[in-house]
Motif scaffolding. Structure first.
Motif, PDB file in Angstrom:
ATOM      1  N   ALA A 268     -54.648   7.847 -92.067  1.00 56.45           N
ATOM      2  CA  ALA A 268     -53.279   8.765 -91.525  1.00 56.45           C
ATOM      3  C   ALA A 268     -53.841  10.055 -90.884  1.00 56.45           C
ATOM      4  O   ALA A 268     -53.406  10.502 -89.628  1.00 56.45           O
ATOM      5  CB  ALA A 268     -52.490   8.939 -92.508  1.00 56.45           C
ATOM      6  N   LEU A 269     -54.741  10.401 -91.547  1.00 57.86           N
ATOM      7  CA  LEU A 269     -55.166  12.004 -90.942  1.00 57.86           C
ATOM      8  C   LEU A 269     -55.941  11.851 -89.767  1.00 57.86           C
ATOM      9  O   LEU A 269     -55.683  12.675 -88.776  1.00 57.86           O
ATOM     10  CB  LEU A 269     -55.983  12.533 -92.329  1.00 57.86           C
ATOM     11  CG  LEU A 269     -56.721  14.002 -91.707  1.00 57.86           C
ATOM     12  CD1 LEU A 269     -55.353  15.135 -91.753  1.00 57.86           C
ATOM     13  CD2 LEU A 269     -57.619  14.347 -92.910  1.00 57.86           C
ATOM     14  N   PHE A 270     -56.727  10.892 -89.646  1.00 60.62           N
ATOM     15  CA  PHE A 270     -57.510  10.698 -88.323  1.00 60.62           C
ATOM     16  C   PHE A 270     -56.744  10.391 -87.271  1.00 60.62           C
ATOM     17  O   PHE A 270     -56.583  11.118 -86.091  1.00 60.62           O
ATOM     18  CB  PHE A 270     -58.287   9.377 -88.556  1.00 60.62           C
ATOM     19  CG  PHE A 270     -59.005   8.969 -87.260  1.00 60.62           C
ATOM     20  CD1 PHE A 270     -59.954   9.758 -86.643  1.00 60.62           C
ATOM     21  CD2 PHE A 270     -58.518   7.859 -86.496  1.00 60.62           C
ATOM     22  CE1 PHE A 270     -60.818   9.316 -85.482  1.00 60.62           C
ATOM     23  CE2 PHE A 270     -59.118   7.479 -85.379  1.00 60.62           C
ATOM     24  CZ  PHE A 270     -60.155   8.323 -84.755  1.00 60.62           C
ATOM     25  N   HIS A 271     -55.590   9.504 -87.415  1.00 64.78           N
ATOM     26  CA  HIS A 271     -54.589   9.340 -86.397  1.00 64.78           C
ATOM     27  C   HIS A 271     -53.973  10.382 -85.997  1.00 64.78           C
ATOM     28  O   HIS A 271     -53.433  10.474 -84.703  1.00 64.78           O
ATOM     29  CB  HIS A 271     -53.936   7.831 -86.656  1.00 64.78           C
ATOM     30  CG  HIS A 271     -54.761   6.696 -86.508  1.00 64.78           C
ATOM     31  ND1 HIS A 271     -54.894   6.198 -85.184  1.00 64.78           N
ATOM     32  CD2 HIS A 271     -55.101   5.752 -87.524  1.00 64.78           C
ATOM     33  CE1 HIS A 271     -55.745   4.898 -85.603  1.00 64.78           C
ATOM     34  NE2 HIS A 271     -55.595   4.852 -86.931  1.00 64.78           N
TER      35      HIS A 271
ATOM     36  N   TYR B  31     -47.019  11.071 -90.442  1.00 59.93           N
ATOM     37  CA  TYR B  31     -48.113  10.016 -90.809  1.00 59.93           C
ATOM     38  C   TYR B  31     -48.242   9.945 -92.378  1.00 59.93           C
ATOM     39  O   TYR B  31     -48.296  10.957 -93.032  1.00 59.93           O
ATOM     40  CB  TYR B  31     -49.186  10.596 -89.897  1.00 59.93           C
ATOM     41  CG  TYR B  31     -49.402  10.352 -88.560  1.00 59.93           C
ATOM     42  CD1 TYR B  31     -50.078   9.420 -87.784  1.00 59.93           C
ATOM     43  CD2 TYR B  31     -48.459  11.352 -87.795  1.00 59.93           C
ATOM     44  CE1 TYR B  31     -49.868   9.430 -86.509  1.00 59.93           C
ATOM     45  CE2 TYR B  31     -48.449  11.407 -86.230  1.00 59.93           C
ATOM     46  CZ  TYR B  31     -49.127  10.139 -85.666  1.00 59.93           C
ATOM     47  OH  TYR B  31     -49.255  10.128 -84.528  1.00 59.93           O
ATOM     48  N   ALA B  32     -48.318   8.701 -92.574  1.00 60.82           N
ATOM     49  CA  ALA B  32     -48.931   8.550 -93.992  1.00 60.82           C
ATOM     50  C   ALA B  32     -49.566   7.196 -94.272  1.00 60.82           C
ATOM     51  O   ALA B  32     -49.758   6.414 -93.177  1.00 60.82           O
ATOM     52  CB  ALA B  32     -47.525   8.494 -95.054  1.00 60.82           C
TER      53      ALA B  32
ATOM     54  N   ALA C 240     -38.966   3.691 -96.765  1.00 64.98           N
ATOM     55  CA  ALA C 240     -38.141   3.267 -95.879  1.00 64.98           C
ATOM     56  C   ALA C 240     -37.010   4.329 -95.632  1.00 64.98           C
ATOM     57  O   ALA C 240     -36.477   4.509 -94.614  1.00 64.98           O
ATOM     58  CB  ALA C 240     -37.477   1.927 -96.201  1.00 64.98           C
ATOM     59  N   ASP C 241     -36.762   4.739 -96.926  1.00 67.08           N
ATOM     60  CA  ASP C 241     -35.676   5.963 -96.887  1.00 67.08           C
ATOM     61  C   ASP C 241     -36.117   7.146 -96.230  1.00 67.08           C
ATOM     62  O   ASP C 241     -35.390   7.677 -95.339  1.00 67.08           O
ATOM     63  CB  ASP C 241     -35.217   6.142 -98.356  1.00 67.08           C
ATOM     64  CG  ASP C 241     -34.489   5.176 -99.064  1.00 67.08           C
ATOM     65  OD1 ASP C 241     -34.024   4.268 -98.282  1.00 67.08           O
ATOM     66  OD2 ASP C 241     -34.382   5.248-100.468  1.00 67.08           O
ATOM     67  N   VAL C 242     -37.398   7.635 -96.406  1.00 65.33           N
ATOM     68  CA  VAL C 242     -38.050   8.800 -95.728  1.00 65.33           C
ATOM     69  C   VAL C 242     -37.947   8.320 -94.025  1.00 65.33           C
ATOM     70  O   VAL C 242     -37.439   9.311 -93.219  1.00 65.33           O
ATOM     71  CB  VAL C 242     -39.337   8.847 -96.166  1.00 65.33           C
ATOM     72  CG1 VAL C 242     -40.046   9.960 -95.293  1.00 65.33           C
ATOM     73  CG2 VAL C 242     -39.190   9.584 -97.689  1.00 65.33           C
ATOM     74  N   ALA C 243     -38.250   7.061 -93.741  1.00 67.47           N
ATOM     75  CA  ALA C 243     -38.213   6.901 -92.491  1.00 67.47           C
ATOM     76  C   ALA C 243     -37.000   6.754 -91.665  1.00 67.47           C
ATOM     77  O   ALA C 243     -36.880   7.545 -90.579  1.00 67.47           O
ATOM     78  CB  ALA C 243     -39.060   5.524 -92.282  1.00 67.47           C
TER      79      ALA C 243
ATOM     80  N   PHE D 279     -42.093   8.187 -87.943  1.00 71.35           N
ATOM     81  CA  PHE D 279     -42.828   7.914 -89.139  1.00 71.35           C
ATOM     82  C   PHE D 279     -43.829   6.790 -88.704  1.00 71.35           C
ATOM     83  O   PHE D 279     -43.474   5.747 -88.407  1.00 71.35           O
ATOM     84  CB  PHE D 279     -42.086   7.368 -90.452  1.00 71.35           C
ATOM     85  CG  PHE D 279     -42.575   7.279 -91.668  1.00 71.35           C
ATOM     86  CD1 PHE D 279     -43.220   8.252 -92.314  1.00 71.35           C
ATOM     87  CD2 PHE D 279     -42.703   5.973 -91.907  1.00 71.35           C
ATOM     88  CE1 PHE D 279     -43.616   7.952 -93.569  1.00 71.35           C
ATOM     89  CE2 PHE D 279     -43.389   5.659 -93.056  1.00 71.35           C
ATOM     90  CZ  PHE D 279     -43.908   6.863 -94.007  1.00 71.35           C
ATOM     91  N   GLN D 280     -45.015   6.951 -89.058  1.00 72.97           N
ATOM     92  CA  GLN D 280     -45.993   6.229 -89.006  1.00 72.97           C
ATOM     93  C   GLN D 280     -46.911   5.925 -90.021  1.00 72.97           C
ATOM     94  O   GLN D 280     -47.343   6.844 -90.686  1.00 72.97           O
ATOM     95  CB  GLN D 280     -46.920   6.270 -87.656  1.00 72.97           C
ATOM     96  CG  GLN D 280     -46.303   6.464 -86.282  1.00 72.97           C
ATOM     97  CD  GLN D 280     -47.100   6.644 -85.278  1.00 72.97           C
ATOM     98  OE1 GLN D 280     -48.373   5.984 -85.030  1.00 72.97           O
ATOM     99  NE2 GLN D 280     -46.824   7.733 -84.439  1.00 72.97           N
ATOM    100  N   ASP D 281     -46.983   4.737 -90.461  1.00 71.33           N
ATOM    101  CA  ASP D 281     -47.991   4.332 -91.782  1.00 71.33           C
ATOM    102  C   ASP D 281     -49.188   3.492 -91.506  1.00 71.33           C
ATOM    103  O   ASP D 281     -49.177   2.896 -90.406  1.00 71.33           O
ATOM    104  CB  ASP D 281     -47.336   3.736 -92.840  1.00 71.33           C
ATOM    105  CG  ASP D 281     -46.592   2.707 -92.734  1.00 71.33           C
ATOM    106  OD1 ASP D 281     -46.896   1.878 -91.371  1.00 71.33           O
ATOM    107  OD2 ASP D 281     -45.981   2.025 -93.602  1.00 71.33           O
TER     108      ASP D 281
END
Length: 480
Positions: free
Chosen positions: A19-22, A97-98, A111-114, A124-126
């Motif tokens: 996630a950090l890289f992307h 990102y996560a 899902a709730d956060v997204a 929101f991307q995981d």
């Protein structure tokens, strides 16, 4: 200028981080956050919880590493479902990102956060990060998830390639890290409602540096892993499980090591990493295992309600030394050797006749490396209710297991000092020591050390009768 927020969870490192890289690759400014989730913390029964302290100290190290790169860590305490969207909005980021989680509660949280982010116009991307293969990436030829380990492992190994093992070069884009807003600091352990533990006394290395130390140490021993891994008194295992659980090491780094070294030791260790992926995909495809048997017919098994026996097992006073030493190791350190996990789980379910869920809950309370997928998979394996589990009619004998894997009683004596003077011949079954010799050894059974709470032979017969409800043709009992 495009900005992003990376939400750290069980991935407390600044290297080889998907996630950090992307995020760094795609945005000019990237903030980093960790949330002490009250949904998790408030459910913990112990205020002195080694895992919370491990996380806290690992976050200090992560914050320092990120600051050295020009960034830093924002830390919050509360409900991420409200805190993450609020912070993302305040920082005016385009996306959060996560790295992906696979536990049912975490999936609902994400899902709730997204959904909350979407209402704010924030993405929101995981990403896959804590496993080598996930979800539907390893399937049978019929396109179904595996429920037996050996064919899963064969397919897993066949699909393994350099792409799956490739590290994410975070350092390439580290200049895009953004420092936290003014006034941000890591809350104290006490302000979170927790107390210091014996983590320092136990000399458990924490954070990324601790993970590196253990990995380098294991690199020198990995060739002997197969030969030594089952003996708890020997230094045979990696001791990396808590670091793998909280992501202070990278699963790809560990798999690369095993893949590159080769040989029996490395191949056996790689198999353990495959088991980890296997249980993650079982949890993903079959979330009912959290509260029910993997195979529904085993929900018919009637377990005993035996609070006194359960307490004796929990406290390490069953009268079976290998079981008691293992449980006292767990209570003292939060660690238990894998062979011992199998022995104590078999003892609880097949000698004491107690529901595997009781043992699973106790491990979840005390294990430093507690992971829902692996813990559930291991307990259902031992109880014979899970996928590719130990057959129900194979029952570990705690005495012969002790004789085989702690032959001189070195591990037993380490955690049961009351047995220190018991001769090797009797250390695995001290109740067989003649009464006069018990006095000479300062270990009178029933006074200095408990008498066995159950007779193994009789308990074995009760277990065979208990599992009659699921018995298939041709199944006969064996002793392990």
């Amino acid at each position: 200028m495009s900005k992003a927020l990376v939400w750290f969870r069980r991935d407390l490192r600044d290297f080889d981080h998907a996630a950090l890289f992307h995020a760094l690759k795609s945005h000019a400014q990237v903030y980093c956050v960790f949330v002490f989730d009250i949904g998790i913390l408030d459910a913990l029964q112990l205020r002195a919880d080694r895992r919370v302290e491990f996380i806290h100290r690992s976050l200090q190290a992560l914050d320092g590493a990120l600051r050295a790169r020009g960034g830093g860590l924002i830390v919050r305490h509360g409900d991420p479902v409200s805190l993450i969207p609020a912070l993302a909005s305040r920082l005016e980021v385009a996306a959060v990102y996560a790295n992906r989680d696979y536990e049912p509660a975490a999936l609902r949280r994400d899902a709730d956060v997204a959904d909350a982010l979407r209402t704010l116009g924030i993405g929101f991307q995981d990403f896959k990060d804590q496993v080598i293969f996930e979800k539907d990436e390893v399937l049978t030829q019929a396109g179904r998830p595996f429920s037996v380990f050996t064919p899963y492992k064969k397919t897993w190994l066949k699909q393994l390639d350099d792409f799956q093992l490739k590290a994410y070069p975070v350092e390439k884009y580290a200049a895009h890290l953004a420092p936290p807003p003014e006034g941000e600091s890591l809350p104290s352990l006490e302000s979170l409602g927790f107390e210091p533990t014996n983590l320092t006394e136990l000399s458990i290395p924490v954070g990324m540096e601790g993970g590196r130390q253990l990995l380098e140490d294991f690199r020198r021993r990995i060739s002997r892993y197969k030969a030594r891994r089952d003996f708890p008194a020997a230094k045979g295992v990696s001791y990396l499980s808590v670091h793998l659980r909280f992501g202070t090491v990278s699963i790809r780094e560990l798999a690369r090591l095993a893949h590159a070294v080769g040989g029996e030791g490395a191949e056996t260790w790689l198999s353990e990493l495959v088991w980890r992926d296997f249980y993650f995909q079982i949890l993903w495809h079959h979330p009912h295992v959290v509260s029910h048997s993997f195979r529904s017919e085993f929900d018919r098994v009637a377990w005993d309600s035996a609070p006194a026996l359960l307490e004796a097992w929990q406290q390490g006073r069953t009268g079976y030394p290998i079981v008691d030493a293992a449980m006292r190791q767990l209570l003292h350190s939060g660690y238990m050797h894998n062979r011992l996990r199998m022995i104590v789980a078999s003892f609880l379910t097949k000698d004491l006749g107690i529901d595997w869920r009781e043992g699973e809950r106790f491990f979840a309370l005390h294990l430093n490396d507690f992971d829902l997928a692996a813990n559930n998979g291991g307990w259902q394996w031992a109880a014979s209710t899970g996928c590719d589990a130990q057959p129900w009619f194979r029952i570990f004998n705690p005495v012969t297991q002790s004789e085989k894997f702690d032959p001189e009683g070195a591990f037993i004596r380490r955690y049961l000092p009351e047995l220190a003077r018991v001769p090797d011949k009797y250390i695995h079954a001290p109740w067989t020591l003649p009464p006069i010799d018990q006095k000479l050894a300062s270990c009178v059974i029933g006074e200095d050390y408990p008498a066995p709470v159950v007779d193994h032979a009789r308990a074995r017969e009760r277990t065979l009768a208990r599992f009659e409800v699921v018995k298939g043709p041709g199944e006969t009992a064996t002793e392990g």
